[in-house]
Design a protein around this motif. Structure first.
Motif, PDB file in Angstrom:
ATOM      1  N   GLU A 112      39.934  46.810  47.703  1.00 33.40           N
ATOM      2  CA  GLU A 112      39.597  46.060  48.918  1.00 33.40           C
ATOM      3  C   GLU A 112      40.456  44.802  49.084  1.00 33.40           C
ATOM      4  OE1 GLU A 112      36.971  44.503  45.604  1.00 33.40           O
ATOM      5  OE2 GLU A 112      37.628  46.483  46.260  1.00 33.40           O
ATOM      6  N   HIS A 113      41.115  44.350  48.009  1.00 31.64           N
ATOM      7  CA  HIS A 113      41.984  43.172  48.080  1.00 31.64           C
ATOM      8  C   HIS A 113      43.397  43.500  48.563  1.00 31.64           C
ATOM      9  CE1 HIS A 113      38.961  40.788  46.059  1.00 31.64           C
ATOM     10  NE2 HIS A 113      38.945  41.648  45.044  1.00 31.64           N
ATOM     11  N   THR A 119      51.011  39.348  46.672  1.00 32.13           N
ATOM     12  CA  THR A 119      52.079  39.245  45.682  1.00 32.13           C
ATOM     13  C   THR A 119      51.877  40.294  44.593  1.00 32.13           C
ATOM     14  OG1 THR A 119      50.900  37.676  44.273  1.00 32.13           O
ATOM     15  CG2 THR A 119      52.293  36.744  46.041  1.00 32.13           C
ATOM     16  N   VAL A 120      52.927  40.576  43.852  1.00 34.21           N
ATOM     17  CA  VAL A 120      52.827  41.493  42.719  1.00 34.21           C
ATOM     18  C   VAL A 120      51.779  40.971  41.734  1.00 34.21           C
ATOM     19  CG1 VAL A 120      54.049  42.414  40.697  1.00 34.21           C
ATOM     20  CG2 VAL A 120      55.165  42.420  42.941  1.00 34.21           C
ATOM     21  N   LEU A 126      44.047  41.314  40.630  1.00 30.22           N
ATOM     22  CA  LEU A 126      42.819  41.544  41.387  1.00 30.22           C
ATOM     23  C   LEU A 126      42.362  43.003  41.423  1.00 30.22           C
ATOM     24  CD1 LEU A 126      43.584  39.220  44.439  1.00 30.22           C
ATOM     25  CD2 LEU A 126      42.123  38.724  42.449  1.00 30.22           C
ATOM     26  N   THR A 127      43.146  43.904  40.844  1.00 29.60           N
ATOM     27  CA  THR A 127      42.808  45.328  40.897  1.00 29.60           C
ATOM     28  C   THR A 127      42.884  45.951  39.508  1.00 29.60           C
ATOM     29  OG1 THR A 127      45.039  46.242  41.170  1.00 29.60           O
ATOM     30  CG2 THR A 127      43.946  45.417  43.167  1.00 29.60           C
ATOM     31  N   SER A 128      42.517  47.211  39.443  1.00 33.36           N
ATOM     32  CA  SER A 128      42.607  47.940  38.175  1.00 33.36           C
ATOM     33  C   SER A 128      43.968  48.601  37.973  1.00 33.36           C
ATOM     34  CB  SER A 128      41.493  48.991  38.099  1.00 33.36           C
ATOM     35  OG  SER A 128      41.599  49.894  39.179  1.00 33.36           O
ATOM     36  N   ILE A 129      44.934  48.301  38.845  1.00 29.73           N
ATOM     37  CA  ILE A 129      46.293  48.813  38.653  1.00 29.73           C
ATOM     38  C   ILE A 129      46.876  48.145  37.408  1.00 29.73           C
ATOM     39  CG2 ILE A 129      48.628  48.922  39.621  1.00 29.73           C
ATOM     40  CD1 ILE A 129      47.285  48.968  42.419  1.00 29.73           C
ATOM     41  N   ASP A 130      47.373  48.977  36.483  1.00 27.26           N
ATOM     42  CA  ASP A 130      47.888  48.465  35.211  1.00 27.26           C
ATOM     43  C   ASP A 130      49.318  47.950  35.305  1.00 27.26           C
ATOM     44  OD1 ASP A 130      45.601  49.108  33.474  1.00 27.26           O
ATOM     45  OD2 ASP A 130      46.111  51.182  33.954  1.00 27.26           O
TER      46      ASP A 130
END
Length: 192
Positions: A112-113, A119-120, A126-130
């Protein structure tokens, strides 16, 4: 709608095959399941390309944050009157997600962010992206944390070797954008 339920992992994973054939249809299925199953925060929902003897198309996987919400979703799916899909396709989607070998995440913590430009650093914090990769960059070259990413409100990271990875491409003005665009033009659209 066929489902496969694997409660063995830390987070239970359900595989769902509703007969979708395209990624767009699978994305819509995930959005529908988010509402009909009242998926709780923390759910990770992915699309999977399926190639079995019985089926060519897409299926989805749902990783739920706890056993109770997974059991509720499983029960609701079993009671639904939706058309039956391929059990093997559902099981394949659940297995690939559980192993974190593949799966294109449509719903994930922090998604949702990712609207507008971020920015990278924010994308990763802010997310679960590793991690992020830049398509065409030399091996190991990472973008600066302050590099703007134009999300186009369509961010689809993928499971790769146990990590949720977002592929980015260079964009105008030393910015980046997700490799996958929201509304791709079919290859032969201009060929009439």
């Amino acid at each position: 709608m066929s489902t496969s339920y694997d409660p063995s992992g830390v987070h239970p994973v359900l595989g769902v095959d509703a007969g979708t054939t395209t990624l767009r249809e699978a994305d819509h299925l995930i959005r529908d399941l988010t509402t009909t199953l009242a998926l709780p925060p923390g759910t990770v929902a992915c699309t999977h390309l399926i190639r079995t003897d019985a089926r060519r198309g897409t299926a989805v996987s749902l990783e739920l944050p706890d056993r109770e919400s997974a059991a509720d979703a499983w029960r609701h799916l079993q009671e639904s009157s939706a058309p039956q899909g391929d059990q093997e396709a559902a099981a394949q989607a659940a297995a690939e997600h559980t192993a974190r070998r593949s799966g294109r995440a449509v719903l994930f913590p922090g998604a949702e962010h990712l609207t507008g430009t971020v920015t990278v650093a924010d994308l990763l914090e802010l997310t679960s992206i590793d991690r992020v990769i830049v398509v065409g960059a030399t091996s190991g070259e990472l973008p600066a944390p302050t590099t703007p990413v134009h999300t186009q409100d369509h961010v689809r990271p993928e499971w790769r070797d146990g990590e949720l990875v977002l592929a980015l491409v260079p964009a105008v003005g030393n910015t980046l954008a997700p490799f996958e665009v929201p509304n791709p033009t079919p290859c032969c659209a201009d060929h009439g």
